[in-house]
Design a protein around this motif. Structure first.
Motif, PDB file in Angstrom:
ATOM      1  N   ALA A 169      28.131  -7.630  37.710  1.00 40.42           N
ATOM      2  CA  ALA A 169      27.764  -7.056  39.010  1.00 40.42           C
ATOM      3  C   ALA A 169      26.281  -6.703  39.053  1.00 40.42           C
ATOM      4  O   ALA A 169      25.611  -6.914  40.074  1.00 40.42           O
ATOM      5  N   THR A 170      25.769  -6.200  37.966  1.00 41.12           N
ATOM      6  CA  THR A 170      24.351  -5.841  37.906  1.00 41.12           C
ATOM      7  C   THR A 170      23.470  -7.084  38.049  1.00 41.12           C
ATOM      8  O   THR A 170      22.502  -7.076  38.825  1.00 41.12           O
ATOM      9  N   ALA A 171      23.801  -8.145  37.326  1.00 43.43           N
ATOM     10  CA  ALA A 171      23.010  -9.379  37.417  1.00 43.43           C
ATOM     11  C   ALA A 171      23.072  -9.973  38.822  1.00 43.43           C
ATOM     12  O   ALA A 171      22.056 -10.383  39.384  1.00 43.43           O
ATOM     13  N   ARG A 199      13.599  -9.990  33.096  1.00 47.17           N
ATOM     14  CA  ARG A 199      13.264  -8.666  32.549  1.00 47.17           C
ATOM     15  C   ARG A 199      13.909  -7.539  33.337  1.00 47.17           C
ATOM     16  O   ARG A 199      14.343  -6.548  32.767  1.00 47.17           O
ATOM     17  N   ALA A 200      13.982  -7.690  34.672  1.00 45.92           N
ATOM     18  CA  ALA A 200      14.637  -6.668  35.501  1.00 45.92           C
ATOM     19  C   ALA A 200      16.124  -6.565  35.162  1.00 45.92           C
ATOM     20  O   ALA A 200      16.676  -5.461  35.077  1.00 45.92           O
ATOM     21  N   ILE A 201      16.760  -7.711  34.957  1.00 41.30           N
ATOM     22  CA  ILE A 201      18.174  -7.707  34.583  1.00 41.30           C
ATOM     23  C   ILE A 201      18.348  -7.066  33.214  1.00 41.30           C
ATOM     24  O   ILE A 201      19.245  -6.233  33.009  1.00 41.30           O
ATOM     25  N   ALA A 206      17.951  -3.269  33.490  1.00 43.14           N
ATOM     26  CA  ALA A 206      19.097  -2.667  34.177  1.00 43.14           C
ATOM     27  C   ALA A 206      20.339  -2.667  33.279  1.00 43.14           C
ATOM     28  O   ALA A 206      21.071  -1.670  33.222  1.00 43.14           O
ATOM     29  N   LEU A 207      20.582  -3.761  32.569  1.00 49.74           N
ATOM     30  CA  LEU A 207      21.740  -3.825  31.675  1.00 49.74           C
ATOM     31  C   LEU A 207      21.609  -2.827  30.535  1.00 49.74           C
ATOM     32  O   LEU A 207      22.580  -2.156  30.168  1.00 49.74           O
ATOM     33  N   GLN A 208      20.415  -2.710  29.983  1.00 55.93           N
ATOM     34  CA  GLN A 208      20.211  -1.737  28.910  1.00 55.93           C
ATOM     35  C   GLN A 208      20.423  -0.308  29.412  1.00 55.93           C
ATOM     36  O   GLN A 208      21.044   0.511  28.726  1.00 55.93           O
ATOM     37  N   VAL A 234      23.153  -1.710  23.675  1.00 53.86           N
ATOM     38  CA  VAL A 234      24.071  -2.790  23.302  1.00 53.86           C
ATOM     39  C   VAL A 234      23.409  -4.145  23.513  1.00 53.86           C
ATOM     40  O   VAL A 234      23.478  -5.012  22.651  1.00 53.86           O
ATOM     41  N   VAL A 235      22.749  -4.323  24.650  1.00 57.69           N
ATOM     42  CA  VAL A 235      22.151  -5.617  25.003  1.00 57.69           C
ATOM     43  C   VAL A 235      20.710  -5.657  24.508  1.00 57.69           C
ATOM     44  O   VAL A 235      19.898  -4.811  24.852  1.00 57.69           O
TER      45      VAL A 235
END
Length: 139
Positions: free
Chosen positions: A82-84, A107-109, A112-114, A125-126
């Motif tokens: 969902a974030t991506a 880089r934005a993804i 946000a995932l981190q 984790v990522v």
């Protein structure tokens, strides 16, 4: 006689390989894992005018900090996807179609995932986000 020699050679090889593997982990070398966001991300992006939309299809692979964190990442897969998708949907056409823009999106993804995983799990984790396929059309 040849079977004994072959067996001893295999046994010695196995012991040596096991020692090298445990030695690499003992030295603190990273034990990364990779996790694909399945299926591919397919979403719209904003075209040159508000009336025009384009679409992008991206295959995304996540580099996970450790193999032991793979199950945690899989558990949070809906949040990661969902974030991506959300980040791609907010991008203007110029960014989607340019190489530097593509890197900015990646880089934005990643950031946000981190951030999401730090909020959910308390740790990072990522490690990285990799685009292995990147197609766009329209706009």
């Amino acid at each position: 006689m040849n079977l004994r020699f072959l067996f001893r050679t295999l046994l010695v090889s196995f012991v040596l390989l096991a020692g090298v593997s445990s030695n690499a982990q003992a030295q603190g070398k990273p034990n990364y894992a990779y996790l694909g966001l399945e299926p591919d991300i397919v979403t719209n992006y904003v075209g040159t005018t508000a009336r025009k939309l384009g679409y992008v299809r991206v295959t995304v692979e996540l580099m996970i900090n450790d193999v032991e964190l793979l199950e945690i990442a899989e558990h949070h897969m809906p949040l990661l996807r969902a974030t991506a998708i959300e980040i791609f949907g907010r991008q203007p056409e110029e960014k989607v179609k340019s190489l530097t823009g593509r890197e900015d999106i990646r880089r934005a993804i990643l950031t946000a995932l981190q951030d999401h995983m730090k909020q959910e799990t308390g740790g990072e984790v990522v490690r990285d986000v990799i685009f292995t396929k990147y197609l766009y059309q329209g706009g």
